[in-house]
Each structure stands twice: as C-alpha cells, then as structure tokens.
Design a protein around this motif. Structure first.
Motif, PDB file in Angstrom:
ATOM      1  N   GLY A   1      -9.963  18.213 -12.228  1.00 45.24           N
ATOM      2  CA  GLY A   1     -10.416  17.336 -13.313  1.00 45.24           C
ATOM      3  C   GLY A   1     -11.848  16.878 -13.107  1.00 45.24           C
ATOM      4  O   GLY A   1     -12.390  16.922 -11.996  1.00 45.24           O
ATOM      5  N   TRP A   2     -12.476  16.430 -14.182  1.00 42.80           N
ATOM      6  CA  TRP A   2     -13.911  16.155 -14.181  1.00 42.80           C
ATOM      7  C   TRP A   2     -14.337  15.101 -13.173  1.00 42.80           C
ATOM      8  O   TRP A   2     -15.457  15.124 -12.675  1.00 42.80           O
ATOM      9  CB  TRP A   2     -14.376  15.772 -15.584  1.00 42.80           C
ATOM     10  N   ARG A   3     -13.458  14.169 -12.833  1.00 39.19           N
ATOM     11  CA  ARG A   3     -13.831  13.116 -11.875  1.00 39.19           C
ATOM     12  C   ARG A   3     -13.998  13.668 -10.454  1.00 39.19           C
ATOM     13  O   ARG A   3     -14.688  13.067  -9.633  1.00 39.19           O
ATOM     14  CB  ARG A   3     -12.778  12.015 -11.866  1.00 39.19           C
ATOM     15  N   LYS A   4     -13.384  14.825 -10.186  1.00 45.38           N
ATOM     16  CA  LYS A   4     -13.378  15.372  -8.826  1.00 45.38           C
ATOM     17  C   LYS A   4     -14.306  16.576  -8.656  1.00 45.38           C
ATOM     18  O   LYS A   4     -14.318  17.196  -7.592  1.00 45.38           O
ATOM     19  CB  LYS A   4     -11.946  15.764  -8.434  1.00 45.38           C
ATOM     20  N   TRP A   5     -15.046  16.895  -9.665  1.00 47.17           N
ATOM     21  CA  TRP A   5     -15.933  18.062  -9.538  1.00 47.17           C
ATOM     22  C   TRP A   5     -16.965  17.832  -8.432  1.00 47.17           C
ATOM     23  O   TRP A   5     -17.491  16.715  -8.262  1.00 47.17           O
ATOM     24  CB  TRP A   5     -16.636  18.340 -10.858  1.00 47.17           C
ATOM     25  N   ALA A   6     -17.274  18.886  -7.697  1.00 49.77           N
ATOM     26  CA  ALA A   6     -18.170  18.799  -6.533  1.00 49.77           C
ATOM     27  C   ALA A   6     -19.619  18.902  -6.985  1.00 49.77           C
ATOM     28  O   ALA A   6     -20.257  19.957  -6.856  1.00 49.77           O
ATOM     29  CB  ALA A   6     -17.832  19.904  -5.542  1.00 49.77           C
ATOM     30  N   LEU A   7     -20.146  17.793  -7.480  1.00 50.78           N
ATOM     31  CA  LEU A   7     -21.470  17.793  -8.090  1.00 50.78           C
ATOM     32  C   LEU A   7     -22.473  16.929  -7.339  1.00 50.78           C
ATOM     33  O   LEU A   7     -23.621  16.783  -7.783  1.00 50.78           O
ATOM     34  CB  LEU A   7     -21.373  17.298  -9.540  1.00 50.78           C
ATOM     35  N   GLY A   8     -22.056  16.366  -6.195  1.00 50.45           N
ATOM     36  CA  GLY A   8     -22.947  15.461  -5.493  1.00 50.45           C
ATOM     37  C   GLY A   8     -23.101  14.156  -6.256  1.00 50.45           C
ATOM     38  O   GLY A   8     -22.293  13.837  -7.137  1.00 50.45           O
ATOM     39  N   PRO A   9     -24.124  13.366  -5.944  1.00 44.82           N
ATOM     40  CA  PRO A   9     -24.373  12.130  -6.706  1.00 44.82           C
ATOM     41  C   PRO A   9     -24.500  12.439  -8.206  1.00 44.82           C
ATOM     42  O   PRO A   9     -25.090  13.448  -8.589  1.00 44.82           O
ATOM     43  CB  PRO A   9     -25.698  11.630  -6.127  1.00 44.82           C
ATOM     44  N   ARG A  10     -23.948  11.574  -9.040  1.00 54.37           N
ATOM     45  CA  ARG A  10     -23.898  11.857 -10.480  1.00 54.37           C
ATOM     46  C   ARG A  10     -25.226  11.492 -11.156  1.00 54.37           C
ATOM     47  O   ARG A  10     -25.311  10.606 -12.002  1.00 54.37           O
ATOM     48  CB  ARG A  10     -22.718  11.116 -11.106  1.00 54.37           C
ATOM     49  N   ILE A  11     -26.282  12.234 -10.741  1.00 58.67           N
ATOM     50  CA  ILE A  11     -27.608  12.081 -11.330  1.00 58.67           C
ATOM     51  C   ILE A  11     -28.017  13.408 -11.965  1.00 58.67           C
ATOM     52  O   ILE A  11     -27.431  14.456 -11.675  1.00 58.67           O
ATOM     53  CB  ILE A  11     -28.651  11.651 -10.272  1.00 58.67           C
ATOM     54  N   ASN A  12     -29.025  13.373 -12.827  1.00 62.87           N
ATOM     55  CA  ASN A  12     -29.429  14.572 -13.567  1.00 62.87           C
ATOM     56  C   ASN A  12     -30.261  15.525 -12.712  1.00 62.87           C
ATOM     57  O   ASN A  12     -31.192  15.108 -12.031  1.00 62.87           O
ATOM     58  CB  ASN A  12     -30.249  14.189 -14.795  1.00 62.87           C
ATOM     59  N   ASN A  13     -29.911  16.817 -12.804  1.00 60.23           N
ATOM     60  CA  ASN A  13     -30.734  17.866 -12.194  1.00 60.23           C
ATOM     61  C   ASN A  13     -30.531  19.139 -13.014  1.00 60.23           C
ATOM     62  O   ASN A  13     -29.853  20.071 -12.593  1.00 60.23           O
ATOM     63  CB  ASN A  13     -30.340  18.078 -10.733  1.00 60.23           C
ATOM     64  N   GLU A  14     -31.143  19.163 -14.198  1.00 57.91           N
ATOM     65  CA  GLU A  14     -30.942  20.284 -15.120  1.00 57.91           C
ATOM     66  C   GLU A  14     -31.495  21.599 -14.571  1.00 57.91           C
ATOM     67  O   GLU A  14     -30.904  22.669 -14.770  1.00 57.91           O
ATOM     68  CB  GLU A  14     -31.603  19.988 -16.469  1.00 57.91           C
ATOM     69  N   ALA A  15     -32.635  21.532 -13.902  1.00 57.66           N
ATOM     70  CA  ALA A  15     -33.287  22.765 -13.450  1.00 57.66           C
ATOM     71  C   ALA A  15     -32.407  23.567 -12.498  1.00 57.66           C
ATOM     72  O   ALA A  15     -32.381  24.801 -12.544  1.00 57.66           O
ATOM     73  CB  ALA A  15     -34.632  22.436 -12.794  1.00 57.66           C
ATOM     74  N   GLU A  16     -31.658  22.881 -11.623  1.00 60.61           N
ATOM     75  CA  GLU A  16     -30.827  23.586 -10.647  1.00 60.61           C
ATOM     76  C   GLU A  16     -29.695  24.344 -11.323  1.00 60.61           C
ATOM     77  O   GLU A  16     -29.392  25.485 -10.959  1.00 60.61           O
ATOM     78  CB  GLU A  16     -30.264  22.604  -9.613  1.00 60.61           C
ATOM     79  N   VAL A  17     -29.054  23.732 -12.302  1.00 60.84           N
ATOM     80  CA  VAL A  17     -27.961  24.445 -12.964  1.00 60.84           C
ATOM     81  C   VAL A  17     -28.513  25.573 -13.831  1.00 60.84           C
ATOM     82  O   VAL A  17     -27.892  26.635 -13.962  1.00 60.84           O
ATOM     83  CB  VAL A  17     -27.078  23.477 -13.789  1.00 60.84           C
TER      84      VAL A  17
END
Length: 434
Positions: free
Chosen positions: A306-322
């Motif tokens: 589920g979305w709360r557990k996604w491995a995304l690191g700190p929940r800040i924006n980093n559009e370029a990496e994705v």
C-alpha cells in the motif's frame, strides 16, 4: 532581433512575425563544399504533398505559388555569402499543408561547413539561427528549420536534426520518389517504429469481458481515441505518481486510484499486454510493477503493502530522479514502440535544472510525457515545457486540476490526448518514431 537556439520552439507571433504577410528566410553560409538547401511542404502525416512541393534550385516555385526560392548560389565560397532566399506566404497555403521543412544536404559530411546562418525577415530581421562546424556531424543532411501548425497557430522550430544518406534519403523519408534505391538508409536518430495493429479487439469489448466496471470509461476513451485516429496505435503506457507528503489527502480520498482507473483504458487500447507500468516517487523512485485488468482494483492500497509503505525515502519531491528511472527502464526495454507517460504531481517542483536536463535528453527518444498538476501549486518548469529550449522536439505537455472531480471523464481524456498526436507526427518527421 531574436536569437534561436537549437531545439527552440515558439509561436511566430512571439517573434513579432505576422503569419498573414509574406516571410523571407535567408540562408547565409561560408563553406568549401557544395551544399543544397530545399523546402519540403508536408501534410498532417509528415509526408510530402507531392513531388512538386519540394522547392529547390531545380524547382524554385511550389504549384500553389506560395513557396518560392527567390535567390540561389550553388558554388562554394571562401567568404560568407547568401546561398538561398525563400519567400513563403503561410496564410495562402492550402489547408492540406501542415508544415514546411527547410533541409540542408551535401554529397560529403556536413562538418566541413564553416558556418551557416538562417535569418527570418518580415520588413526587418525578426530572428536568426546560427550554426557552426561543431553543430554538424558526419551526416550528409540536416533538417534545419520547421514552420508548422499547432492548435491553429503557426509555430517555428529550430530543429537542426542530423540525417544519414543525403538529400535522396530525406526525399524518401518524406514519401517522395527517388531514382535510386536507398531503402537501407535510415535517419541518423531513428529509434523506434510506430506499430499499427488493425486486428485489435475493440476497447469496449475487452472491458466488457474482463473489467465491466470500466466499460463507461472505455466508451469515453474510445471517442477521444477515434477522434485522433489513435485506436489502432501500439504503444507502451506508463504512470508516474507523486507520493510526497503533500499528496496524502489525494491518496486517502481515492483520487490517485481514480487516476489509475481512468488511465487503464488507454493502456488496454495501446499496449499488447493490456497493462501499464507504474512508478511512485518522493525523494526516491520506486517501480511498482504492471497494472492490468486483473489487479487494477485497489492497486494503490495493495501494491507493495500500500501507498503508505512504499520505499520512497523521505516524502519530499525529486521529480528528476524518477524521470531518469523511467527513461532508463524503457531504454533497457528496447523502445521498440512509442511510450506515453502520464506524470501526476501536486507541485513543489524545485529542481528545474535537473528536469530540464532529463527532458532535453529524453526528447531524442520515442517517449511523450503528459504532466498533470493535481490539487497543488508551485509546478515550476512543468508549466513552461511547451517553450522550453534546447530540445529536438516538444516532448511534453502540462495541464492542471484543483480536483479530479472538477473535470468530466470526457474532458480529461481530451486533455490527456491533446498534444500526443502532434508529437507522434513530428517525431515521425524527425525519424524518432517511424
């Protein structure tokens, strides 16, 4: 006077050019080799209207009389001088003429040319593009400048796209007749063919059998696809989801799951696997896997815990990496068909430089990025993509919504597909998609 950088695209009126009055393009060169400059009048499919609409030294006027080569010097020169002048009257061109391509060609590599300038005049000089030896590679042709219609507005693109094979290969690429067989000559940056599958099962029938809850969405998507003649296109579809902290409300209220539901009919229509690839991002990107007709329901709450557990690191924006992750994924996959990417963000965009770099590099690939601002602000460079310079093609579009419920499903599909067909057409003209 405006200086046009390579990759720049802009409406003519931004250059103080009136498209109802004649325009003159002057080509000034310093070159020790003989070179040709030609103008091709193309239809909406990127094909030459007919052979009479290739305007060059041996055929100086188009049949309609609105494209003229008024001056031409064929011999090389040690000094700078005007080689060619074209006069075009856009307002009097037939409705079947969708774009004009000005092409440079030679029998030897273009990197022997010392300099080439294109001046655009209307009473006075309005703009200029400048090319040096470093701008020309080993190719024997280059698609220099394009004047094209987009949304009813005449625009200009400083393309400068290298092309293998010289003039004959370009004539063939645009659908013209050539005396010799150059069938093994391809554009310098050809990457992927656009596949057409005329045996596809109608979208509504697929949904009725496999996902009856999406039948109404399929009907509305089909209207937009048919209007743009995309119902037989084969392409990959991707979804990129902003999962930064400010998006929590959108996830909790089911808005993000609704995005999945609304995009899936396009994926089923385009993709042979009837599925889309999905990523989420905050500081870090995560590939969430494929979404298809068997797992779309509850995907946001179930995938990878589920979305709360996604491995995304700190929940800040980093559009370029994705963006880099998505680009690399499809490069490894082979890019054998075009890719349509729907990118959801609620703003907070800060790395304008990084995004610009990724989008500029990705413009050479058969990938189209549709950005959607959802319920946020601070979209940064995403709102300025149409006129972002330095790209070989405009490979992005952007629109924003305060709330997904503020727009009808019909209107959403219209917005999602507004720019994609014109990108396909231009990408075919440039050999990015063939």
């Amino acid at each position: 006077m405006n200086h046009l950088t390579v990759g720049q695209r802009t409406p003519l009126n931004n250059l103080a050019i009136d498209d109802t009055a004649p325009i003159t393009l002057k080509f000034t060169r310093q070159s020790p080799i003989e070179m040709d400059i030609s103008c091709f009048a193309l239809d909406a499919a990127g094909k030459l209207i007919n052979d009479d609409y290739m305007v060059f030294y041996n055929q100086p006027t188009s049949p309609c009389g609105q494209i003229k080569l008024t001056h031409y010097e064929s011999q090389p020169t040690a000094n700078k001088g005007i080689q060619a002048e074209f006069e075009v009257n856009l307002s009097k061109l037939g409705a079947n003429i969708d774009s004009l391509f000005f092409v440079l060609s030679a029998d030897t590599p273009l990197n022997q040319i010392q300099s080439l300038d294109i001046g655009i005049w209307q009473q006075s000089q309005k703009a200029q593009a400048e090319y040096q030896v470093a701008d020309f590679a080993q190719q024997q042709a280059s698609m220099l400048m394009q004047i094209y219609r987009k949304g009813g507005v005449w625009r200009l693109a400083n393309v400068a796209q290298g092309f293998n094979g010289g003039l004959a290969a370009i004539v063939q690429h645009f659908g013209g007749d050539v005396a010799e067989d150059h069938s093994d000559t391809v554009p310098a940056q050809t990457i992927a063919p656009a596949k057409i599958n005329t045996s596809k099962v109608p979208l509504e029938k697929v949904m009725l059998e496999k996902a009856p809850k999406l039948v109404n969405l399929a009907k509305k998507a089909t209207i937009s696809l048919e209007k743009r003649q995309l119902q037989q296109l084969t392409a990959k579809v991707a979804l990129v989801l902003d999962a930064s902290g400010s998006m929590n409300r959108q996830y909790k209220q089911g808005r993000v799951q609704e995005v999945v539901n609304r995009l899936l009919p396009l994926a089923v229509s385009f993709d042979d696997d009837q599925a889309l690839d999905c990523w989420a991002f905050a500081r870090d990107p995560q590939y969430l896997g494929e979404i298809g007709l068997s797992n779309y329901e509850g995907f946001i709450d179930n995938a990878h815990g589920g979305w709360r557990k996604w491995a995304l690191g700190p929940r800040i924006n980093n559009e370029a990496e994705v963006m880099k992750a998505v680009t690399e994924f499809y490069q490894k996959d082979g890019l054998d068909v075009p890719v349509y990417i729907l990118f959801i963000s609620d703003g907070g965009v800060s790395d304008n430089r990084g995004i610009t770099r990724v989008m500029t590099e990705a413009a050479n690939l058969p990938m189209f990025w549709q950005f959607v601002g959802l319920g946020g602000r601070g979209y940064g460079i995403l709102k300025k993509l149409d006129d972002m310079t330095g790209r070989v093609i405009d490979n992005c579009d952007f629109f924003e919504l305060d709330d997904l419920n503020d727009i009808s499903e019909e209107a959403l599909y219209e917005n999602m597909l507004e720019e994609f067909p014109s990108w396909l057409k231009e990408a075919k003209q440039l050999g990015i998609v063939q």
